[in-house]
Motif scaffolding. Structure first.
Motif, PDB file in Angstrom:
ATOM      1  N   GLY A 149       0.715  -1.297  -0.004  1.00  0.00           N
ATOM      2  CA  GLY A 149       0.022  -0.114  -0.013  1.00  0.00           C
ATOM      3  C   GLY A 149       0.936   1.313  -0.057  1.00  0.00           C
ATOM      4  N   ILE A 150       1.169   1.714  -1.015  1.00  0.00           N
ATOM      5  CA  ILE A 150       1.889   3.003  -1.299  1.00  0.00           C
ATOM      6  C   ILE A 150       0.961   4.219  -1.083  1.00  0.00           C
ATOM      7  CG2 ILE A 150       3.299   1.605  -2.929  1.00  0.00           C
ATOM      8  CD1 ILE A 150       2.551   3.829  -4.997  1.00  0.00           C
ATOM      9  N   SER A 151       1.549   5.200  -0.854  1.00  0.00           N
ATOM     10  CA  SER A 151       1.000   6.543  -0.722  1.00  0.00           C
ATOM     11  C   SER A 151      -0.134   6.526  -1.805  1.00  0.00           C
ATOM     12  CB  SER A 151       1.734   7.691  -0.743  1.00  0.00           C
ATOM     13  OG  SER A 151       2.870   7.453   0.231  1.00  0.00           O
ATOM     14  N   GLY A 152      -1.381   6.912  -1.264  1.00  0.00           N
ATOM     15  CA  GLY A 152      -2.454   7.063  -2.434  1.00  0.00           C
ATOM     16  C   GLY A 152      -3.202   5.796  -2.757  1.00  0.00           C
ATOM     17  N   SER A 153      -2.620   4.596  -2.277  1.00  0.00           N
ATOM     18  CA  SER A 153      -3.044   3.380  -2.568  1.00  0.00           C
ATOM     19  C   SER A 153      -3.113   2.341  -1.324  1.00  0.00           C
ATOM     20  CB  SER A 153      -2.298   2.823  -3.562  1.00  0.00           C
ATOM     21  OG  SER A 153      -2.131   3.521  -4.857  1.00  0.00           O
ATOM     22  N   GLU A 154      -3.706   3.110  -0.166  1.00  0.00           N
ATOM     23  CA  GLU A 154      -3.471   2.348   1.021  1.00  0.00           C
ATOM     24  C   GLU A 154      -4.574   1.096   1.482  1.00  0.00           C
ATOM     25  OE1 GLU A 154      -1.841   6.254   1.345  1.00  0.00           O
ATOM     26  OE2 GLU A 154      -3.712   5.637   0.754  1.00  0.00           O
ATOM     27  N   GLY A 155      -5.424   1.059   0.508  1.00  0.00           N
ATOM     28  CA  GLY A 155      -6.751   0.281   0.715  1.00  0.00           C
ATOM     29  C   GLY A 155      -6.573  -1.248   1.181  1.00  0.00           C
ATOM     30  N   GLY A 212       3.871  14.129   2.745  1.00  0.00           N
ATOM     31  CA  GLY A 212       3.160  15.421   3.016  1.00  0.00           C
ATOM     32  C   GLY A 212       2.457  15.358   4.027  1.00  0.00           C
ATOM     33  N   LEU A 213       2.330  14.468   5.185  1.00  0.00           N
ATOM     34  CA  LEU A 213       1.403  14.213   6.217  1.00  0.00           C
ATOM     35  C   LEU A 213      -0.009  14.810   5.697  1.00  0.00           C
ATOM     36  CD1 LEU A 213       4.118  16.173   8.581  1.00  0.00           C
ATOM     37  CD2 LEU A 213       4.024  13.737   7.824  1.00  0.00           C
ATOM     38  N   LYS A 214      -0.389  14.198   4.815  1.00  0.00           N
ATOM     39  CA  LYS A 214      -1.756  14.788   4.430  1.00  0.00           C
ATOM     40  C   LYS A 214      -2.894  14.193   4.985  1.00  0.00           C
ATOM     41  CE  LYS A 214       0.141  15.393  -0.327  1.00  0.00           C
ATOM     42  NZ  LYS A 214      -0.001  14.869  -1.612  1.00  0.00           N
ATOM     43  N   GLY A 215      -3.087  12.928   5.398  1.00  0.00           N
ATOM     44  CA  GLY A 215      -4.201  12.377   6.098  1.00  0.00           C
ATOM     45  C   GLY A 215      -4.176  12.939   7.374  1.00  0.00           C
ATOM     46  N   GLY A 258      16.417  14.880  12.122  1.00  0.00           N
ATOM     47  CA  GLY A 258      15.980  14.638  10.883  1.00  0.00           C
ATOM     48  C   GLY A 258      14.485  14.740  10.582  1.00  0.00           C
ATOM     49  N   GLY A 259      13.762  13.805   9.864  1.00  0.00           N
ATOM     50  CA  GLY A 259      12.461  13.670   9.520  1.00  0.00           C
ATOM     51  C   GLY A 259      11.301  13.988  10.509  1.00  0.00           C
ATOM     52  N   THR A 260      10.317  14.043  10.139  1.00  0.00           N
ATOM     53  CA  THR A 260       9.066  14.258  10.939  1.00  0.00           C
ATOM     54  C   THR A 260       7.934  13.388  10.818  1.00  0.00           C
ATOM     55  OG1 THR A 260       7.952  15.698   9.216  1.00  0.00           O
ATOM     56  CG2 THR A 260       9.235  16.770  10.689  1.00  0.00           C
ATOM     57  N   THR A 261       6.866  13.449  11.555  1.00  0.00           N
ATOM     58  CA  THR A 261       5.882  12.372  11.610  1.00  0.00           C
ATOM     59  C   THR A 261       4.441  13.081  11.212  1.00  0.00           C
ATOM     60  OG1 THR A 261       5.604  12.247  13.865  1.00  0.00           O
ATOM     61  CG2 THR A 261       7.292  11.213  13.255  1.00  0.00           C
ATOM     62  N   ASP A 262       3.535  12.403  11.466  1.00  0.00           N
ATOM     63  CA  ASP A 262       2.034  12.826  11.507  1.00  0.00           C
ATOM     64  C   ASP A 262       1.866  13.863  12.481  1.00  0.00           C
ATOM     65  OD1 ASP A 262       1.047  11.835   9.242  1.00  0.00           O
ATOM     66  OD2 ASP A 262       0.179   9.916  10.260  1.00  0.00           O
ATOM     67  N   ALA A 263       2.520  13.736  13.771  1.00  0.00           N
ATOM     68  CA  ALA A 263       2.438  14.791  14.794  1.00  0.00           C
ATOM     69  C   ALA A 263       2.828  16.169  14.470  1.00  0.00           C
ATOM     70  CB  ALA A 263       3.278  14.342  15.896  1.00  0.00           C
ATOM     71  N   THR A 264       3.571  16.328  13.265  1.00  0.00           N
ATOM     72  CA  THR A 264       3.930  17.812  12.946  1.00  0.00           C
ATOM     73  C   THR A 264       2.578  18.466  12.320  1.00  0.00           C
ATOM     74  OG1 THR A 264       6.375  17.304  12.444  1.00  0.00           O
ATOM     75  CG2 THR A 264       5.255  19.169  11.214  1.00  0.00           C
ATOM     76  N   ALA A 265       2.144  17.838  11.694  1.00  0.00           N
ATOM     77  CA  ALA A 265       0.685  18.097  11.103  1.00  0.00           C
ATOM     78  C   ALA A 265      -0.479  18.293  12.103  1.00  0.00           C
ATOM     79  CB  ALA A 265       0.210  17.367   9.899  1.00  0.00           C
ATOM     80  N   ILE A 266      -0.520  17.379  13.013  1.00  0.00           N
ATOM     81  CA  ILE A 266      -1.382  17.143  14.028  1.00  0.00           C
ATOM     82  C   ILE A 266      -1.404  18.358  14.996  1.00  0.00           C
ATOM     83  CG2 ILE A 266      -2.750  15.814  15.853  1.00  0.00           C
ATOM     84  CD1 ILE A 266      -1.822  13.358  14.351  1.00  0.00           C
ATOM     85  N   HIS A 267      -0.282  18.570  15.632  1.00  0.00           N
ATOM     86  CA  HIS A 267      -0.117  19.409  16.597  1.00  0.00           C
ATOM     87  C   HIS A 267      -0.429  20.981  16.148  1.00  0.00           C
ATOM     88  CE1 HIS A 267       3.798  20.907  15.364  1.00  0.00           C
ATOM     89  NE2 HIS A 267       3.735  21.786  16.496  1.00  0.00           N
ATOM     90  N   LEU A 268      -0.383  21.221  14.816  1.00  0.00           N
ATOM     91  CA  LEU A 268      -0.721  22.715  14.432  1.00  0.00           C
ATOM     92  C   LEU A 268      -2.319  22.692  13.867  1.00  0.00           C
ATOM     93  CD1 LEU A 268       2.607  23.655  12.273  1.00  0.00           C
ATOM     94  CD2 LEU A 268       1.758  24.252  14.557  1.00  0.00           C
TER      95      LEU A 268
END
Length: 348
Positions: free
Chosen positions: A13-19, A208-211, A291-301
């Motif tokens: 399940g790559i990004s956009g095809s997570e079914g 891009g932490l979209k979902g 280094g990188g970030t996670t979903d928390a970066t988008a959630i906390h804002l």
């Protein structure tokens, strides 16, 4: 936990095809939650109802992969990278091309070194110079197989046991997080807790932490924990000054990532998790990364801000088809999350 992470990692399940991954989460979480739905972005939203504060547990379902962008006259596939690949990692890998007619095996090839110029042999091959060979006779043959522009491609790799409780496979980033949330919800379902718990499988984190952004906006929880993987400093090629983490020594509680450009965690959330781990003798580590970030970066804002942090599994060789983790760390993380739900009302 080993059986669960194997089931999730071996699926594609790559990004956009997570079914495919969403279907596994639906099956595994259904006995432990009161509500379940899929939102417009494709995030899986599940709810365990309670009267206290609401906590969002977020694990992204997607893995990095490839996507077909061009089929040449001889039937070879050119591709774009979906997510953060280090190009040399892709060379000579087996892949699966996911067509509407079913999966097709292929290999990633490039110009052989025997015909390269001396200066070219000294440089790593770029992804732009690679292609996928599915054995097609020509373009028409490839298209008759069901391959078209936009067909997703994932790595052809299954989980294998190593020594001392370690396993290797693809997409532990972040099927590890998905497995942890499932086991945490299993435990929570048997507990008398006051909190409302949202267990969320998010989409398109790797691009891009979209979902996470859209699901957090819709849920507006009081607190959020992203569950993911992170980089240890316990193998050749990396120093402890770059990462103090070791695999097998417990989950990592993030204090800050991306040198603060991602998330600087809520001190109260960190205190809650650290004190829970100590009280219950659950092994843990604390992490400050650059280094990188996670979903928390988008959630906390999201909205007016959501107190958040990350609970991570230290995982070697992230963003490759041969990631390595210690199964015991998965259980340490799920135990920490479950036990934290008992005391959440004391902190928030």
């Amino acid at each position: 936990m080993e059986e669960l992470i194997t089931k999730l990692s071996n699926a594609h399940g790559i990004s956009g095809s997570e079914g495919n991954i969403r279907a596994i989460l639906e099956e595994e979480l259904r006995p432990y939650v009161d509500e379940m739905r899929v939102d417009k972005m494709g995030n899986l939203i599940t709810v365990k109802k309670g009267d206290g504060p609401s906590i969002m547990l977020a694990a992204h379902m997607d893995e990095i992969g490839l996507m077909v962008k061009y089929i040449d006259d001889k039937g070879f596939l050119r591709f774009v990278k979906i997510g953060g690949w280090f190009d040399p990692t892709l060379h000579s890998q087996r892949v699966i091309v996911h067509t509407e007619k079913g999966p097709i095996p292929g290999v990633i090839g490039s110009k052989p070194p025997h015909v390269m110029k001396d200066e070219d042999r000294k440089k790593p091959v770029n992804a732009d110079d690679m292609f996928i060979d599915v054995g097609a006779k020509d373009k028409e043959d490839a298209m008759n197989m069901g391959i078209s522009i936009g067909t997703p491609v994932s790595m052809d790799r299954e989980v294998v046991k190593l020594a001392n409780g370690k396993i290797t496979g693809k997409a532990f980033d972040n099927r590890a997080g998905c497995a942890i949330i499932i086991d945490a919800m299993r435990q929570i379902s048997k507990m008398d807790i006051k909190a409302t718990v949202y267990a969320v499988g998010t989409v398109q984190e790797e691009v891009g932490l979209k979902g996470a952004r859209t699901s957090a906006f819709g849920l507006n929880p009081d607190i959020a924990l992203a569950v993911d993987t992170t980089i240890p400093g316990d193998h050749p090629g990396i120093d402890k000054k770059d990462s103090v983490l070791d695999i097998g020594k417990g989950g990592a509680i993030t204090i800050a990532d991306a040198a603060g450009r991602g998330i600087i965690a809520s001190p109260q959330v960190v205190k809650w998790l650290v004190e829970t781990a100590k009280k219950n003798d659950i092994p843990f580590q604390t992490d400050v990364g650059d280094g990188g970030t996670t979903d928390a970066t988008a959630i906390h804002l999201t909205r007016e801000g959501i107190p958040s942090t990350v609970i991570s599994v230290a995982t070697r060789y992230i963003h490759s088809p041969v990631e390595v983790l210690d199964v015991a760390d998965l259980k340490h993380c799920s135990d920490l999350i479950a036990k934290a739900m008992i005391s959440v009302n004391e902190y928030f």
